[in-house]
Design a protein around this motif. Structure first.
Motif, PDB file in Angstrom:
ATOM      1  N   TYR A  22       0.830  -1.203   0.000  1.00 16.45           N
ATOM      2  CA  TYR A  22       0.000   0.000   0.000  1.00 16.45           C
ATOM      3  C   TYR A  22       0.869   1.261   0.000  1.00 16.45           C
ATOM      4  O   TYR A  22       0.665   2.172   0.799  1.00 16.45           O
ATOM      5  N   VAL A  27      -2.729   8.891  -1.889  1.00 10.00           N
ATOM      6  CA  VAL A  27      -3.334   8.225  -0.732  1.00 10.00           C
ATOM      7  C   VAL A  27      -4.804   7.920  -0.972  1.00 10.00           C
ATOM      8  O   VAL A  27      -5.307   6.865  -0.567  1.00 10.00           O
ATOM      9  N   ASP A  28      -5.527   8.827  -1.640  1.00 15.28           N
ATOM     10  CA  ASP A  28      -6.951   8.587  -1.901  1.00 15.28           C
ATOM     11  C   ASP A  28      -7.143   7.357  -2.776  1.00 15.28           C
ATOM     12  O   ASP A  28      -8.052   6.540  -2.534  1.00 15.28           O
ATOM     13  N   THR A  30      -5.049   4.880  -2.997  1.00 15.25           N
ATOM     14  CA  THR A  30      -4.663   3.732  -2.184  1.00 15.25           C
ATOM     15  C   THR A  30      -5.815   3.296  -1.288  1.00 15.25           C
ATOM     16  O   THR A  30      -6.112   2.107  -1.151  1.00 15.25           O
ATOM     17  N   LYS A  31      -6.497   4.265  -0.663  1.00 16.58           N
ATOM     18  CA  LYS A  31      -7.640   3.940   0.197  1.00 16.58           C
ATOM     19  C   LYS A  31      -8.787   3.333  -0.619  1.00 16.58           C
ATOM     20  O   LYS A  31      -9.469   2.416  -0.142  1.00 16.58           O
ATOM     21  N   ILE A  34      -7.889  -0.224  -1.247  1.00 13.00           N
ATOM     22  CA  ILE A  34      -8.113  -1.013  -0.033  1.00 13.00           C
ATOM     23  C   ILE A  34      -9.594  -1.355   0.113  1.00 13.00           C
ATOM     24  O   ILE A  34      -9.962  -2.479   0.476  1.00 13.00           O
ATOM     25  N   ALA A  35     -10.455  -0.377  -0.185  1.00 12.65           N
ATOM     26  CA  ALA A  35     -11.904  -0.601  -0.099  1.00 12.65           C
ATOM     27  C   ALA A  35     -12.354  -1.669  -1.105  1.00 12.65           C
ATOM     28  O   ALA A  35     -13.206  -2.514  -0.792  1.00 12.65           O
ATOM     29  N   LYS A  38     -11.293  -5.006   0.181  1.00 13.67           N
ATOM     30  CA  LYS A  38     -12.113  -5.407   1.329  1.00 13.67           C
ATOM     31  C   LYS A  38     -13.395  -6.090   0.861  1.00 13.67           C
ATOM     32  O   LYS A  38     -13.866  -7.053   1.484  1.00 13.67           O
ATOM     33  N   GLU A  44      -8.197  -5.155   5.813  1.00 16.08           N
ATOM     34  CA  GLU A  44      -7.537  -3.854   5.707  1.00 16.08           C
ATOM     35  C   GLU A  44      -6.163  -3.901   6.371  1.00 16.08           C
ATOM     36  O   GLU A  44      -5.962  -4.604   7.356  1.00 16.08           O
ATOM     37  N   ILE A  48      -0.887   2.606   6.568  1.00 14.81           N
ATOM     38  CA  ILE A  48      -0.576   2.944   5.177  1.00 14.81           C
ATOM     39  C   ILE A  48       0.673   3.823   5.164  1.00 14.81           C
ATOM     40  O   ILE A  48       0.633   4.919   5.732  1.00 14.81           O
TER      41      ILE A  48
END
Length: 217
Positions: A22, A27-28, A30-31, A34-35, A38, A44, A48
């Protein structure tokens, strides 16, 4: 382990090994990734970026690896090697068991060998071009190489940030190999029996390449 540097072999030994997950610079995105994972059942990360400490015995210069199951895949990674006061750059594949990833990302990385190229560059020789280096990977489908990943290293966190993350966590950076991160997949996970990766320096028109086959036990 022996590496080719400027037409001569160099012996580099490492006792510590890390994969940084990650590590996307955005960063957005990357998040959001991750979502998405998931939803597929992948837990999760605790942080990060996330640091995975692996056995150094996993990292091999081989042209084939053995795996269990039909849901494993490689990822092109830019790699840093720390050998005393000297630092080097090479190319590797973070081959991972995608089924086991739903149980534990750390375990999914630990069960697969991590193929490693034999060529390397001095970090100081590419430091200024770092963001312009390009990572690509290809998978074999229908007897043809098809593009699987491709992006500039600028999509990964700056190397200074990655090193600060490691040292902040108290990780050892002597005789150490670090898989620094990968670039996005073009069309989701695939599970090929042959994988090819390339780290390209457009300014010097030089590349490090890695190719290996995957044998299901």
């Amino acid at each position: 382990m022996k590496f080719m540097l400027s037409n001569e072999w160099v012996d580099i030994d490492f006792k510590h090994a890390y994969c940084i997950g990650y590590s996307g610079r955005n960063v957005d995105k990357t998040k959001a990734h991750i979502a998405e994972l998931k939803k597929l059942g992948v837990p999760e990360p605790a942080s990060i970026p996330e640091i995975y400490h692996l056995s150094s015995s996993l990292f091999k210069q081989v042209d084939s690896i053995d795996v269990v199951g039909n849901k494993t895949s490689g990822e092109a990674e830019i790699v840093l090697l720390f050998n005393g006061e000297q630092s080097y750059v090479t190319l590797g594949s973070d081959h991972t068991d995608r089924d086991l990833e739903r149980v534990s990302i750390h375990k999914s990385k630990q069960v697969c060998a991590k193929p490693l190229a034999t060529d390397l560059w001095r970090f100081e020789d590419v430091q200024e071009q770092w963001d312009n280096l390009q990572l690509s990977s290809y998978i074999m489908e229908d007897e043809e190489w098809k593009l699987y990943q491709q992006d500039a290293v600028s999509s990964i966190l700056p190397v200074e940030n990655l090193m600060k993350t490691l040292t902040k966590e108290g990780e050892e950076l002597t005789n150490t190999i670090v898989y620094c991160g990968t670039v996005p997949l073009i069309d989701g996970f695939k599970y090929p029996n042959k994988f090819k990766a390339e780290l390209f320096n457009p300014q010097k028109n030089k590349a490090i390449e890695l190719t290996y086959s995957v044998n299901e036990l």
